[in-house]
Structures are given as C-alpha cells and as structure tokens.
Design an enzyme around this catalytic site. Sequence first.
Site, short mmCIF file in Angstrom:
data_model
loop_
_atom_site.label_atom_id
_atom_site.label_comp_id
_atom_site.label_asym_id
_atom_site.label_seq_id
_atom_site.Cartn_x
_atom_site.Cartn_y
_atom_site.Cartn_z
N GLU A 32 -5.41 3.04 6.03
CA GLU A 32 -4.91 2.96 4.71
C GLU A 32 -5.36 4.34 3.98
O GLU A 32 -5.02 4.72 2.97
CB GLU A 32 -5.18 1.77 4.10
CG GLU A 32 -5.04 1.44 2.72
CD GLU A 32 -5.46 0.24 2.17
OE1 GLU A 32 -6.30 0.19 1.08
OE2 GLU A 32 -6.04 -0.77 2.87
N SER A 57 -11.50 -0.79 3.01
CA SER A 57 -10.79 -1.31 3.86
C SER A 57 -10.04 0.07 4.69
O SER A 57 -9.35 0.52 3.68
CB SER A 57 -9.48 -2.23 3.61
OG SER A 57 -9.90 -3.44 3.21
N ARG A 73 0.67 -1.38 0.05
CA ARG A 73 -0.10 -0.20 0.14
C ARG A 73 0.88 1.32 0.14
O ARG A 73 0.41 2.13 0.59
CB ARG A 73 -1.01 0.12 1.27
CG ARG A 73 -1.84 -1.08 1.36
CD ARG A 73 -2.81 -1.27 -0.01
NE ARG A 73 -3.72 -2.33 0.46
CZ ARG A 73 -3.64 -3.71 -0.03
NH1 ARG A 73 -2.60 -3.97 -0.58
NH2 ARG A 73 -4.55 -4.56 0.18
#
Length: 338
Positions: free
Chosen positions: A334, A238, A163
């Site tokens: 995130e 998420s 990520r």
Amino acid sequence: MKISSNYNLKPHNTFGIEAKCNLFIEFSDENELQEALTRVRESNLPFLILGEGSNLLLTGDYEGIVLHSDIKGIEATETEDGILVKAGSGVVWDELVEHCINNGWHGLENLSYIPGTVGASAVQNIGAYGCEAKDAIYNIEAIEIETGTKHVISNSDCNYSYRHSKFKAEWKNKFVITNVTYKLSSAFTPHIDYGNIKYELAKRGYGLTPDAKQLREIIIDIRKAKLPEPEIEGNAGSFFMNPIVERCVYENLAQSYPEMPHYTISNESEKIPAGWLIEKCGWKGRSLGKAGVHDKQALVLVNRGGATGQDILRLCNTIREDVKTKFDITIIPEVNIL
C-alpha cells in the site's frame, strides 16, 4: 514560500529514513504553488509531491524537487442536505477529524488517528474500520502541473476504489491538490460493524449507540494498541493492502484454515487480511537486519533503528515471496516505494 537545497527528508517520512532531495519547496497558498510549479517546469527535474510521508518508503536520495503543501485552513458551509467542509491540503488529517467532531460535523469518525494530510486523503482514498475517504469527499481543488490551470474535480471523476484513485494512476504527477471539500452531516450515525469496535464499546459500557467523541476515543485506542508511534519506531502504518481474492480461492484456503478471517466483498470475491497471511508465515515480531515486523500487528513493517530504505524493501520482498509460496496469494504494498 520556503526553498531549501540538499534537504534532508527524514522529518518528512514516518519511517525515519535518511534521504535527501535536490530541492525542497514548501508553499502556503496557490500563488506560491504557481511559483513553485514554474521552477519545476523550468528545471526539467523529476518532482515529488510530499505531505507527511506517512505512506512512503524512500529507498535512496531523491534526485529532484520535492513539493510540500502548507496550505491550511478549515471552513464550513451549511446546505440543505449536509455540511460542506473545505480544508487545505496541508492540514493534518487527524486535526481535521477532531475539528469536525468538535463542531458536530459527522462522517469521518472511523478515520480518526490515520497519519497524513488532507491532500493525501484524496489521493490514497484512506480507509479504516469500514469507512473510506471517498464516502465523504465532495470535490477537490487542484492545480494542473503542466499548465498551471486550476481545476475543481468531483468525487465521481476520481475513480475511487480500495486504496486507489486516478491521482495514483493516470493522474499521477498531473495535479497538485490545494483543497479538499467533504460532505458531512449534522446527524451522527455510528458505524461499528467492523473489527473489534463492538467489543470495545461493550467493555467500556457505551452500548451500541456511542456518541461521536466516544467512537473516536475507541478508534484511537485501537489504533494505538496495534500501531507503534513513528517517533519511537519508524513505520508507515499498514504496509500491504488486504488482498481481494476470488471466492473459489478463499473457499479452497478455508478448508485448510477454517479460522481464517475474511470479509465478503461480493458474491464473487472475499477480502483476506494481509496481516493474518503474514503472521501465518511466521513473520510477526521478527526482524531482518534493522528492519522488522511489528510484534502486535504483522501488517506493519518497522524501522528497528538505523534501517535504510533498502533494508525495509528487502524485508517487504521477502515477506511477499513467503506469502506467495505458502498461500499462492500476491500481496501488494500500500506504501509508495521510491
């Protein structure tokens, strides 16, 4: 080029947060982008590069300029060792995945149904079910904001990891991505050793060698079962990254929680699902005011209706504190928080 003042960003963030920006500029090609960047440089205002806002939490109005890519188009070139598929940064990501599968260009199947745009895929290094965008990205075309210079950036120069990319770190606000090229294959190799893909394959009688459309179908159904549709319950998918911890930390926790799921990263580290940690803290399905945790996937924070960005942020921080207290693990969002 479309230019709007005092623009409401609610349609451009999947949390459905009411927030405005001073100026919203949508560009559909490189020439319009160059014009937009001239405005940015002359204004001395802060700026934000925004796609679908599927990985964004707005905690208030944005006092600056928002740049939005509407560069479309998908083209493919066959090479000796694969197929190079070039897509505009404004192409909806899942439309690209579907287009590639329909044309027999393979490598993106496990990334089906991830919200966002092609441009965001290269910034975020999106990933799911054991695959990441970096596995397919060949190069990236981008315009340098300060100078207007066009660059072609190779995968190896982006410093991709979980990520993460240079676009999120030292290159943040340095480039605007215009196109991304992916290196795909005419041969389909299914990647099914992650999550409950094999279970779903067996349940549907597909065996362990599904075709690309069958695998996409399963990935989409799994995601739909876990994640609420943003139109119904605002969310950014998420919200937290899965923490990667030292092996000794994992082993100590495993003594108390032998059922704890984990994924081996190396001899020294293990990845623990953040959703499991959050659920063990009792947050799955709970709410804090108008912000809540999804009842089917604790990794997803949701707008129960009328929540502000500050409401979502307060829930985020409370969950992080609880996970730290219970497990001594710091979970990191995130989602980009502004």
